[in-house]
Structures are given as C-alpha cells and as structure tokens.
Design a protein around this motif. Structure first.
Motif, PDB file in Angstrom:
ATOM      1  N   ASP A  77      -4.148   1.827  -4.143  1.00 16.51           N
ATOM      2  CA  ASP A  77      -4.332   1.812  -2.691  1.00 16.51           C
ATOM      3  C   ASP A  77      -5.469   2.768  -2.326  1.00 16.51           C
ATOM      4  OD1 ASP A  77      -4.040   1.533   0.028  1.00 16.51           O
ATOM      5  OD2 ASP A  77      -2.242   2.772   0.162  1.00 16.51           O
ATOM      6  N   ILE A  78      -6.381   2.308  -1.497  1.00 15.89           N
ATOM      7  CA  ILE A  78      -7.534   3.145  -1.166  1.00 15.89           C
ATOM      8  C   ILE A  78      -7.210   4.208  -0.122  1.00 15.89           C
ATOM      9  CG2 ILE A  78      -8.472   1.747   0.717  1.00 15.89           C
ATOM     10  CD1 ILE A  78     -11.259   2.183  -0.525  1.00 15.89           C
ATOM     11  N   SER A  79      -6.161   3.966   0.683  1.00 12.71           N
ATOM     12  CA  SER A  79      -5.816   4.904   1.758  1.00 12.71           C
ATOM     13  C   SER A  79      -4.456   5.533   1.482  1.00 12.71           C
ATOM     14  CB  SER A  79      -5.782   4.182   3.109  1.00 12.71           C
ATOM     15  OG  SER A  79      -7.044   3.636   3.418  1.00 12.71           O
ATOM     16  N   MET A  80      -4.483   6.759   0.975  1.00 16.75           N
ATOM     17  CA  MET A  80      -3.250   7.472   0.682  1.00 16.75           C
ATOM     18  C   MET A  80      -3.393   8.929   1.118  1.00 16.75           C
ATOM     19  SD  MET A  80      -2.060   6.077  -3.076  1.00 16.75           S
ATOM     20  CE  MET A  80      -3.616   6.556  -3.857  1.00 16.75           C
ATOM     21  N   PRO A  81      -2.278   9.583   1.410  1.00 17.52           N
ATOM     22  CA  PRO A  81      -2.344  10.997   1.796  1.00 17.52           C
ATOM     23  C   PRO A  81      -2.741  11.885   0.609  1.00 17.52           C
ATOM     24  CG  PRO A  81      -0.066  10.290   1.540  1.00 17.52           C
ATOM     25  CD  PRO A  81      -0.909   9.054   1.455  1.00 17.52           C
ATOM     26  N   GLU A  82      -3.241  13.055   0.910  1.00 15.94           N
ATOM     27  CA  GLU A  82      -3.659  14.063  -0.085  1.00 15.94           C
ATOM     28  C   GLU A  82      -4.872  13.595  -0.881  1.00 15.94           C
ATOM     29  OE1 GLU A  82      -0.686  16.041  -2.403  1.00 15.94           O
ATOM     30  OE2 GLU A  82       0.841  15.756  -0.870  1.00 15.94           O
ATOM     31  N   ILE A  83      -4.677  12.705  -1.837  1.00 22.98           N
ATOM     32  CA  ILE A  83      -5.801  12.190  -2.640  1.00 22.98           C
ATOM     33  C   ILE A  83      -5.966  10.708  -2.332  1.00 22.98           C
ATOM     34  CG2 ILE A  83      -6.753  11.874  -4.952  1.00 22.98           C
ATOM     35  CD1 ILE A  83      -4.933  14.078  -5.946  1.00 22.98           C
ATOM     36  N   ASP A  84      -7.097  10.336  -1.720  1.00 22.53           N
ATOM     37  CA  ASP A  84      -7.284   8.919  -1.414  1.00 22.53           C
ATOM     38  C   ASP A  84      -7.768   8.161  -2.647  1.00 22.53           C
ATOM     39  OD1 ASP A  84     -10.012   9.367  -1.709  1.00 22.53           O
ATOM     40  OD2 ASP A  84     -10.456   9.272   0.428  1.00 22.53           O
ATOM     41  N   GLY A  85      -7.899   6.845  -2.498  1.00 21.56           N
ATOM     42  CA  GLY A  85      -8.253   6.007  -3.634  1.00 21.56           C
ATOM     43  C   GLY A  85      -9.600   6.334  -4.244  1.00 21.56           C
ATOM     44  N   ILE A  86     -10.587   6.644  -3.418  1.00 23.73           N
ATOM     45  CA  ILE A  86     -11.923   6.950  -3.938  1.00 23.73           C
ATOM     46  C   ILE A  86     -11.890   8.226  -4.790  1.00 23.73           C
ATOM     47  CG2 ILE A  86     -14.297   7.520  -3.330  1.00 23.73           C
ATOM     48  CD1 ILE A  86     -13.557   4.618  -2.790  1.00 23.73           C
ATOM     49  N   ALA A  87     -11.226   9.255  -4.291  1.00 20.05           N
ATOM     50  CA  ALA A  87     -11.114  10.494  -5.061  1.00 20.05           C
ATOM     51  C   ALA A  87     -10.283  10.270  -6.322  1.00 20.05           C
ATOM     52  CB  ALA A  87     -10.491  11.589  -4.200  1.00 20.05           C
ATOM     53  N   ALA A  88      -9.229   9.461  -6.204  1.00 18.85           N
ATOM     54  CA  ALA A  88      -8.371   9.195  -7.357  1.00 18.85           C
ATOM     55  C   ALA A  88      -9.122   8.439  -8.452  1.00 18.85           C
ATOM     56  CB  ALA A  88      -7.147   8.402  -6.917  1.00 18.85           C
ATOM     57  N   LEU A  89     -10.054   7.571  -8.053  1.00 16.97           N
ATOM     58  CA  LEU A  89     -10.860   6.840  -9.037  1.00 16.97           C
ATOM     59  C   LEU A  89     -11.519   7.795 -10.032  1.00 16.97           C
ATOM     60  CD1 LEU A  89     -12.789   4.064  -7.077  1.00 16.97           C
ATOM     61  CD2 LEU A  89     -11.506   3.742  -9.193  1.00 16.97           C
ATOM     62  N   LYS A  90     -12.080   8.862  -9.516  1.00 16.11           N
ATOM     63  CA  LYS A  90     -12.770   9.830 -10.369  1.00 16.11           C
ATOM     64  C   LYS A  90     -11.790  10.513 -11.319  1.00 16.11           C
ATOM     65  CE  LYS A  90     -16.192  10.693  -6.754  1.00 16.11           C
ATOM     66  NZ  LYS A  90     -16.767  11.683  -5.814  1.00 16.11           N
ATOM     67  N   GLU A  91     -10.588  10.796 -10.814  1.00 12.59           N
ATOM     68  CA  GLU A  91      -9.585  11.456 -11.643  1.00 12.59           C
ATOM     69  C   GLU A  91      -9.079  10.533 -12.753  1.00 12.59           C
ATOM     70  OE1 GLU A  91      -8.988  14.681 -11.391  1.00 12.59           O
ATOM     71  OE2 GLU A  91     -10.530  14.630  -9.822  1.00 12.59           O
ATOM     72  N   PHE A  92      -8.874   9.265 -12.420  1.00 12.67           N
ATOM     73  CA  PHE A  92      -8.475   8.308 -13.457  1.00 12.67           C
ATOM     74  C   PHE A  92      -9.565   8.184 -14.512  1.00 12.67           C
ATOM     75  CE2 PHE A  92      -5.461   6.546 -10.244  1.00 12.67           C
ATOM     76  CZ  PHE A  92      -4.314   6.585 -11.018  1.00 12.67           C
ATOM     77  N   GLY A  93     -10.824   8.211 -14.054  1.00 17.53           N
ATOM     78  CA  GLY A  93     -11.944   8.112 -14.987  1.00 17.53           C
ATOM     79  C   GLY A  93     -12.008   9.267 -15.959  1.00 17.53           C
ATOM     80  N   LYS A  94     -11.530  10.429 -15.538  1.00 15.38           N
ATOM     81  CA  LYS A  94     -11.556  11.609 -16.413  1.00 15.38           C
ATOM     82  C   LYS A  94     -10.559  11.482 -17.561  1.00 15.38           C
ATOM     83  CE  LYS A  94     -13.009  14.894 -12.825  1.00 15.38           C
ATOM     84  NZ  LYS A  94     -12.577  16.043 -11.986  1.00 15.38           N
ATOM     85  N   ILE A  95      -9.373  10.935 -17.257  1.00 18.32           N
ATOM     86  CA  ILE A  95      -8.358  10.861 -18.308  1.00 18.32           C
ATOM     87  C   ILE A  95      -8.398   9.546 -19.088  1.00 18.32           C
ATOM     88  CG2 ILE A  95      -6.840  12.482 -17.134  1.00 18.32           C
ATOM     89  CD1 ILE A  95      -5.130  10.150 -16.225  1.00 18.32           C
ATOM     90  N   ARG A  96      -8.909   8.475 -18.456  1.00 18.42           N
ATOM     91  CA  ARG A  96      -9.018   7.182 -19.141  1.00 18.42           C
ATOM     92  C   ARG A  96     -10.297   6.476 -18.682  1.00 18.42           C
ATOM     93  NH1 ARG A  96      -4.575   4.058 -20.495  1.00 18.42           N
ATOM     94  NH2 ARG A  96      -6.125   2.421 -20.812  1.00 18.42           N
ATOM     95  N   PRO A  97     -11.459   6.851 -19.236  1.00 14.06           N
ATOM     96  CA  PRO A  97     -12.729   6.262 -18.794  1.00 14.06           C
ATOM     97  C   PRO A  97     -12.776   4.746 -18.955  1.00 14.06           C
ATOM     98  CG  PRO A  97     -13.090   8.187 -20.189  1.00 14.06           C
ATOM     99  CD  PRO A  97     -11.642   7.853 -20.287  1.00 14.06           C
ATOM    100  N   ASP A  98     -11.997   4.210 -19.892  1.00 19.69           N
ATOM    101  CA  ASP A  98     -12.022   2.777 -20.163  1.00 19.69           C
ATOM    102  C   ASP A  98     -11.029   1.982 -19.328  1.00 19.69           C
ATOM    103  OD1 ASP A  98      -9.846   4.002 -21.449  1.00 19.69           O
ATOM    104  OD2 ASP A  98      -9.662   2.350 -22.872  1.00 19.69           O
ATOM    105  N   LEU A  99     -10.261   2.658 -18.470  1.00 21.07           N
ATOM    106  CA  LEU A  99      -9.189   1.983 -17.729  1.00 21.07           C
ATOM    107  C   LEU A  99      -9.722   1.319 -16.459  1.00 21.07           C
ATOM    108  CD1 LEU A  99      -6.135   1.440 -17.466  1.00 21.07           C
ATOM    109  CD2 LEU A  99      -5.954   3.601 -16.215  1.00 21.07           C
ATOM    110  N   PRO A 100      -9.619  -0.004 -16.343  1.00 24.31           N
ATOM    111  CA  PRO A 100     -10.091  -0.687 -15.134  1.00 24.31           C
ATOM    112  C   PRO A 100      -9.198  -0.372 -13.938  1.00 24.31           C
ATOM    113  CG  PRO A 100      -9.807  -2.222 -16.983  1.00 24.31           C
ATOM    114  CD  PRO A 100      -9.128  -0.948 -17.349  1.00 24.31           C
ATOM    115  N   VAL A 101      -9.810  -0.115 -12.791  1.00 24.66           N
ATOM    116  CA  VAL A 101      -9.077   0.159 -11.561  1.00 24.66           C
ATOM    117  C   VAL A 101      -9.513  -0.843 -10.495  1.00 24.66           C
ATOM    118  CG1 VAL A 101      -8.601   1.820  -9.729  1.00 24.66           C
ATOM    119  CG2 VAL A 101      -8.846   2.615 -12.089  1.00 24.66           C
TER     120      VAL A 101
END
Length: 210
Positions: free
Chosen positions: A54-78
């Motif tokens: 979801d792109i709109s979430m409290p605390e960490i939105d989807g755009i910011a979360a994308l970067k965090e997912f990329g750090k732990i799993r660069p190959d994971l499609p979102v």
C-alpha cells in the motif's frame, strides 16, 4: 508462489488474501499491517517472491518502504497498490523502484495480470499511464535516465536480451538459475527506468551501453 500483502486496512488485506489464495492460483499469502511489520516478515521469509505494498500508510509510506525493502532484498519485486490514478504519482512510484503500480479501483483480473507480468521479469504500468504518455505526458523523459550504473553481469544479460533470448536461454548461456536471470532483469529495469525488454535494449543502444 508466496506473496506478502502490506496494507494498514484489515478489510483490504483480508479481501486480497481471499482472492489470491483461491486454489486455482496456487499462491500462499502472508499479511502485514504496516511497513515495519512487512520488513520483519520479509526478513524472516526469504522465499517470499513478490510484495503488494500500500502506498499510503502511517509512519512509513509505500515510497519510503520501497527503499527499505530494497536494502534487505534487492531482488524482491514490489507492486504498489494505490487509490490514486494520477500519472505523477505513478511515475513517482516507478521511479522509486516499484515494478508495478496497481490502482485499487482495478479489477481482480488486472491485479493477477500485474503479478504474473512482474514475476516474468517485466514491469506493470496501468493503462492510465500509457494514455498519459501517448498524450504527451512526458513520463518517458522523466524516467529514461540511468538511476544506478549497470554491473558487468547486467550488461551481459542486456546483450542477450538484445539477441532476443528468453530467461531460460540466458540462464543456459551464462550458467545462471532462471530466478537469478529474472533478478538481473529486474535490476536492469530499475537502473534504466524502463518497463519492458524492448525499451531496455533501445535505451542501452542509445546510451552506447551495448
């Protein structure tokens, strides 16, 4: 296929899970109520193959979360899920590294098609974006620049894409698992800010990468 759904609305999570866990789709679904929980779930489940975020979430939105997912799993499609169908929002999501953007007004069939497309190594762009591009929306100009330098292996994969080889054939040529080839193609798309193989090859030729 194992997926993770990250959405702060419990009814949305439950509805998507009910859709995707139908026996005919052969999907296993994990759920998270926010980005922090989603990151923990991904960290604990290395076999997750795609995230619906979801792109709109409290605390960490989807755009910011994308970067965090990329750090732990660069190959994971979102794939981003969003209420907005504004072309500017779609460009922002794709430019941030999402491999798909699905408006929440889309049909279940559209979501399933987007998942299949992304899992095949492509990028899902909603029709509203394609119409915007054809009307001079300028998405190509904003996205067509290299975000990060390509690695030697990615350039090798690009050259084989230029020859029209399938993922399986590229894997045989480079002695790589097909899943690894998909990960390289995903990374290439992110770096070149393109949405399909043809555009990746065309851009690489113009940029003298090939």
């Amino acid at each position: 296929m194992k997926l993770l759904i990250v959405d702060d609305h419990s009814m949305v999570r439950a509805g998507l899970a009910a859709l995707l866990e139908q026996p005919r789709y052969s999907m296993s679904v994990l759920l998270a109520k926010d980005a922090r929980e989603g990151l923990d779930v991904v960290d604990a489940n290395p076999d997750i193959e795609v995230v619906l975020l979801d792109i709109s979430m409290p605390e960490i939105d989807g755009i910011a979360a994308l970067k965090e997912f990329g750090k732990i799993r660069p190959d994971l499609p979102v794939i981003l899920l969003a209420a907005s169908e504004n072309p500017g929002d779609i460009r922002r999501g794709l430019a941030a590294g999402a491999l798909g953007y699905v408006p929440k007004s889309s049909s279940p069939e559209t979501l399933l098609s987007a998942i299949r497309l992304v899992m095949s190594g492509e990028v899902y762009v909603p029709p509203v974006m394609l119409r915007s591009d054809s009307n001079g929306g300028g998405a190509a100009g904003s996205l067509h620049h290299i975000a990060t330098p390509l690695t030697k292996r990615q350039i090798e994969v690009l050259r084989l894409l230029d020859r029209g080889l399938s993922n399986k054939a590229i894997g045989r040529e480079l002695q790589l698992a097909e899943r690894t080839v998909k990960a390289h193609i995903t990374a290439i798309f992110k770096s070149l800010r393109v949405t399909n193989r043809a555009d990746a090859v065309a851009f690489a030729r113009r940029a003298s990468v090939l």
